[in-house]
Design a protein around this motif. Structure first.
Motif: not given
Length: 266
Positions: A43-63
């Protein structure tokens, strides 16, 4: 006297709120970090983004891990729900010496530490070739899920109105018809609650998964644990936030089922 009672009441509520806040404090710290725009967990956050959630849905090991967890959880529910329901009905209808002892044995997986269950299941499954397989994990999870279904369904069965069953029998209804049209609808809230508990217990379990599964059968909690050990990044926090959301959704669904059941009985 009234003021003293009110003071104790509000004091208890305040203490409960403080304990609840203490337990939820880690969640309040984790979830915002999963939306961090940077790659540093600070903290503090370096901006707000959904890229880590997108990384979860696009990473084979998580899927792959999500798919394994869903397969195991659904299969566990398919086994545990019928077994737990039938056990609850059987124990309720039949009286015999040692019934309380049998009940204690059936719910013992809820009491025994999970690590002991995991070790015992591994040594039992290894000679049978069920170790390092999703089938073995499903059977192991069924062991800990059946008692959850048994307890919840047993609570509904104990409140079952026997007069309705006798009335159906006196009108000539076959036992299977009575069971399908009267017994099942009356105990359905208990069955649904047990199903939710069984799904949550299997989907979120990691200790038995570590003992039974191999590298090719990683579930979501096991992959999450591996991620915290190897390379901690916001993707792990995104997965943790997803698990928190799933748990909260199941809890909300369980509350809704219990509310509708209480309203129906009233």
């Amino acid at each position: 006297m009234l003021d003293s009672t009110r003071t104790w009441l509000w004091g208890g509520r305040l203490a409960g709120a403080l304990v609840l806040g203490f337990l939820l404090l880690p969640i309040f710290a984790i979830v915002p970090l999963s939306f961090n725009g940077g790659s540093i967990l600070a903290y503090p956050l370096q901006g707000v983004s959904l890229k880590w959630y997108a990384a979860v849905t696009s990473t084979p090991r998580w899927l792959h891990a999500v798919g394994n967890s869903l397969i195991v959880a659904v299969s566990t529910v398919a086994i545990a729900t019928p077994l737990g329901t039938l056990a609850a009905l059987g124990l309720d209808r039949i009286q015999f010496p040692g019934k309380s002892l049998l009940m204690a044995l059936l719910i013992s997986p809820m009491i025994v530490p999970v690590i002991i269950t995991a070790v015992g299941v591994y040594f039992f499954f290894a000679p049978l070739g069920l170790a390092n397989s999703l089938a073995g994990l499903v059977l192991a999870h069924a062991v800990i899920a059946v008692p959850l279904v048994l307890v919840t369904v047993n609570a509904s069965v104990s409140q079952l109105d026997r007069g309705l069953l006798r009335a159906a029998e006196s009108l000539g209804a076959p036992p299977i018809t009575t069971f399908r049209k009267i017994t099942i609808p009356l105990i359905l809230p208990g069955i649904v609650s047990g199903t939710i508990f069984a799904f949550a217990a299997s989907f979120d379990e990691v200790v038995i998964a570590l003992m039974i599964t191999g590298p090719g059968q990683k579930t979501l909690p096991r992959e999450l644990l591996s991620g915290t050990r190897e390379n901690l990044d916001p993707t792990v926090l995104a997965v943790a936030s997803i698990l928190i959301a799933i748990s909260a959704g199941l809890l909300l669904l369980l509350t809704l089922v219990q509310h509708r059941s209480a309203k129906y009985r009233a």
